[in-house]
Scaffold this motif. Structure first.
Motif, PDB file in Angstrom:
ATOM      1  N   VAL A  29      -5.956   7.798  22.951  1.00  0.00           N
ATOM      2  CA  VAL A  29      -6.524   8.073  21.448  1.00  0.00           C
ATOM      3  C   VAL A  29      -7.019   6.705  20.795  1.00  0.00           C
ATOM      4  CG1 VAL A  29      -6.053   9.031  19.108  1.00  0.00           C
ATOM      5  CG2 VAL A  29      -5.109  10.262  21.180  1.00  0.00           C
ATOM      6  N   GLN A  30      -6.099   5.928  21.026  1.00  0.00           N
ATOM      7  CA  GLN A  30      -6.425   4.359  20.644  1.00  0.00           C
ATOM      8  C   GLN A  30      -7.874   3.844  20.926  1.00  0.00           C
ATOM      9  OE1 GLN A  30      -3.928   1.286  21.734  1.00  0.00           O
ATOM     10  NE2 GLN A  30      -4.793  -0.290  20.637  1.00  0.00           N
ATOM     11  N   GLU A  31      -7.982   4.130  22.284  1.00  0.00           N
ATOM     12  CA  GLU A  31      -9.303   3.841  22.957  1.00  0.00           C
ATOM     13  C   GLU A  31     -10.476   4.830  22.445  1.00  0.00           C
ATOM     14  OE1 GLU A  31      -9.864   1.373  25.109  1.00  0.00           O
ATOM     15  OE2 GLU A  31      -7.702   0.504  25.132  1.00  0.00           O
ATOM     16  N   ILE A  32     -10.144   5.791  22.394  1.00  0.00           N
ATOM     17  CA  ILE A  32     -11.466   6.651  21.801  1.00  0.00           C
ATOM     18  C   ILE A  32     -11.806   6.375  20.405  1.00  0.00           C
ATOM     19  CG2 ILE A  32     -11.714   9.205  21.318  1.00  0.00           C
ATOM     20  CD1 ILE A  32     -10.133   9.942  23.717  1.00  0.00           C
ATOM     21  N   LEU A  33     -10.746   6.116  19.632  1.00  0.00           N
ATOM     22  CA  LEU A  33     -10.940   5.641  18.140  1.00  0.00           C
ATOM     23  C   LEU A  33     -11.467   4.274  18.035  1.00  0.00           C
ATOM     24  CD1 LEU A  33      -7.832   7.298  16.308  1.00  0.00           C
ATOM     25  CD2 LEU A  33     -10.350   8.186  16.518  1.00  0.00           C
ATOM     26  N   GLY A  34     -11.247   3.244  19.055  1.00  0.00           N
ATOM     27  CA  GLY A  34     -11.697   1.973  18.958  1.00  0.00           C
ATOM     28  C   GLY A  34     -10.807   1.122  18.085  1.00  0.00           C
ATOM     29  N   GLN A  61      -0.983   5.019  15.217  1.00  0.00           N
ATOM     30  CA  GLN A  61       0.368   5.828  15.002  1.00  0.00           C
ATOM     31  C   GLN A  61       0.369   6.517  13.803  1.00  0.00           C
ATOM     32  OE1 GLN A  61       3.042   2.383  15.853  1.00  0.00           O
ATOM     33  NE2 GLN A  61       3.549   3.297  17.983  1.00  0.00           N
ATOM     34  N   ILE A  62      -0.312   6.379  12.885  1.00  0.00           N
ATOM     35  CA  ILE A  62      -0.215   7.135  11.707  1.00  0.00           C
ATOM     36  C   ILE A  62      -0.551   8.569  12.009  1.00  0.00           C
ATOM     37  CG2 ILE A  62      -2.866   6.851  11.129  1.00  0.00           C
ATOM     38  CD1 ILE A  62      -1.871   6.850   8.273  1.00  0.00           C
ATOM     39  N   TYR A  63      -1.479   8.866  12.926  1.00  0.00           N
ATOM     40  CA  TYR A  63      -1.717  10.287  13.356  1.00  0.00           C
ATOM     41  C   TYR A  63      -0.405  11.055  13.905  1.00  0.00           C
ATOM     42  CZ  TYR A  63      -6.256   8.631  12.416  1.00  0.00           C
ATOM     43  OH  TYR A  63      -7.417   8.129  11.786  1.00  0.00           O
ATOM     44  N   THR A  64       0.516  10.132  14.839  1.00  0.00           N
ATOM     45  CA  THR A  64       1.894  10.871  15.093  1.00  0.00           C
ATOM     46  C   THR A  64       2.529  11.226  13.877  1.00  0.00           C
ATOM     47  OG1 THR A  64       2.942   8.655  15.079  1.00  0.00           O
ATOM     48  CG2 THR A  64       1.748   9.249  16.883  1.00  0.00           C
ATOM     49  N   HIS A  65       2.480  10.628  12.747  1.00  0.00           N
ATOM     50  CA  HIS A  65       3.330  11.108  11.555  1.00  0.00           C
ATOM     51  C   HIS A  65       2.448  12.208  11.034  1.00  0.00           C
ATOM     52  CE1 HIS A  65       5.424   7.652  11.685  1.00  0.00           C
ATOM     53  NE2 HIS A  65       4.552   6.637  11.320  1.00  0.00           N
ATOM     54  N   ARG A 115       0.788  -1.088   0.063  1.00  0.00           N
ATOM     55  CA  ARG A 115      -0.128   0.051  -0.048  1.00  0.00           C
ATOM     56  C   ARG A 115       0.917   1.393   0.066  1.00  0.00           C
ATOM     57  NH1 ARG A 115      -5.431  -0.736   2.418  1.00  0.00           N
ATOM     58  NH2 ARG A 115      -5.754  -2.992   2.490  1.00  0.00           N
ATOM     59  N   GLY A 116       0.561   2.130  -0.718  1.00  0.00           N
ATOM     60  CA  GLY A 116       0.996   3.518  -0.835  1.00  0.00           C
ATOM     61  C   GLY A 116       0.990   4.136   0.624  1.00  0.00           C
ATOM     62  N   LYS A 117       2.123   4.905   1.143  1.00  0.00           N
ATOM     63  CA  LYS A 117       1.975   5.376   2.236  1.00  0.00           C
ATOM     64  C   LYS A 117       1.564   6.957   2.299  1.00  0.00           C
ATOM     65  CE  LYS A 117       5.886   3.201   4.242  1.00  0.00           C
ATOM     66  NZ  LYS A 117       7.167   3.121   4.915  1.00  0.00           N
ATOM     67  N   THR A 118       0.010   7.056   2.346  1.00  0.00           N
ATOM     68  CA  THR A 118      -0.444   8.349   2.300  1.00  0.00           C
ATOM     69  C   THR A 118      -1.260   8.747   3.527  1.00  0.00           C
ATOM     70  OG1 THR A 118      -2.688   7.065   1.812  1.00  0.00           O
ATOM     71  CG2 THR A 118      -1.259   7.876  -0.138  1.00  0.00           C
ATOM     72  N   ALA A 147      -8.433  13.086  15.974  1.00  0.00           N
ATOM     73  CA  ALA A 147      -7.371  12.528  16.345  1.00  0.00           C
ATOM     74  C   ALA A 147      -6.003  13.072  16.243  1.00  0.00           C
ATOM     75  CB  ALA A 147      -7.195  11.058  15.627  1.00  0.00           C
ATOM     76  N   THR A 148      -5.882  13.657  15.253  1.00  0.00           N
ATOM     77  CA  THR A 148      -4.258  14.580  15.431  1.00  0.00           C
ATOM     78  C   THR A 148      -4.723  15.800  16.123  1.00  0.00           C
ATOM     79  OG1 THR A 148      -4.658  14.212  12.839  1.00  0.00           O
ATOM     80  CG2 THR A 148      -3.064  15.903  13.569  1.00  0.00           C
TER      81      THR A 148
END
Length: 303
Positions: free
Chosen positions: A269-274, A282-286, A102-105, A256-257
């Protein structure tokens, strides 16, 4: 067993045994329907590796994205793994099927200022009392305030809200239930909709008191609000701001960001997003680091 018969049996397995979400089952159904169309009414045992490769090659020729092809590869692997386990076939032809990377978008994210301006404008429009405007304001406030998926939002019932604790109970992927918090602006928007907007929409229902009587968000004809209507709403309201075709997930991405930008713990944040996996969150840290880098390059004199 023909491929279409096997596919229906597998989809029942996904629904009744693995209890996957309806959206996931629909995606698998679409992928397997494509395989059926490519292979015709073949016997399942007659499908080999070359037939599967040819099916994926047709998708490449159509210009399907890497993510779509990777999903189809995963779907057919799961299908044949099940067929092998149930002895519908003697050997699994998908074992050597290669999935494209998968492309990293990074997800599209609106700034906090952009969303504040948007939601303020919607609150002003809702103040006039139009039931649709009241609902739309509440929908966007809750999507952003609770960072829920569109399917979770559309599935909400009135009893899922806890106004005193400012939380909402949602049913996520894999029928997993979680309770997530939301803010005061979302509470005010939802309460205004429940008092002045929802009763008007409910009165338009073809069957008042029917199966949608408990639904939190109602459509123009009084039925439960559907994901397509929410997609249209977000695209119409937020699309011009981001300069792209966006859907409800853009508000989830943004929430999330902004949580991480504000110092929230990654696991919270993981718990909130489910999210089942921390890696997904962790994509949101990027995204946050990309925004930090962009701000640095714009602001620092030695950038």
């Amino acid at each position: 067993m023909r491929i279409d018969e096997a596919a229906e049996a597998y989809l029942r397995h996904l629904e009744q045994v693995r209890r996957l979400s309806p959206a996931t089952v629909r995606a698998y159904r679409s992928d397997l329907a494509g395989l059926h169309a490519a292979c015709g009414d073949s016997e399942l045992a007659d499908i080999d590796l070359e037939a599967l490769r040819d099916w994926l090659w047709q998708a490449v020729q159509r210009g399907d994205s890497r993510a779509t092809i990777a999903r189809r590869t995963a779907a057919v692997r799961g299908f044949f793994a099940w067929a092998t386990e149930t002895e519908a076939v003697d050997a699994d032809p998908s074992l050597r099927l290669v999935s494209p990377k998968r492309g990293k978008t990074l997800p599209k994210v609106a700034t906090a200022e952009t969303l504040d301006e948007l939601l303020t404008a919607m609150a002003e429009a809702a103040a006039a009392g139009d039931p649709g405007a009241l609902r739309d304001h509440a929908v966007l406030e809750l999507l952003y305030g609770a960072a829920v998926r569109v399917s979770e939002l559309c599935g909400l019932d009135i009893d899922d809200l806890d106004p005193d604790r400012r939380t909402v109970r949602v049913l996520g992927k894999g029928a997993k239930e979680r309770v997530v918090p939301f803010g005061l602006p979302a509470l005010r928007a939802v309460e205004a909709y429940l008092v002045r907007g929802r009763p008007v929409l409910a009165a338009r229902a073809v069957e008042p008191g029917g199966t949608t009587a408990s639904a939190l968000f109602l459509g123009a004809r009084g039925g439960r609000l559907g994901p397509r209507a929410v997609y249209d709403l977000v695209s119409r309201r937020l699309g011009p701001e981001l300069g792209a075709q966006v859907g409800p997930h853009a508000l989830r991405h943004s929430a999330a960001t902004h949580l991480l930008d504000g110092g929230a713990d990654l696991r919270a944040v993981q718990e909130i997003l489910g999210h089942a996996s921390l890696g997904t969150t962790q994509i949101y840290t990027h995204v946050s680091s990309e925004r930090l880098t962009a701000s640095y390059r714009l602001a620092h004199p030695r950038a």
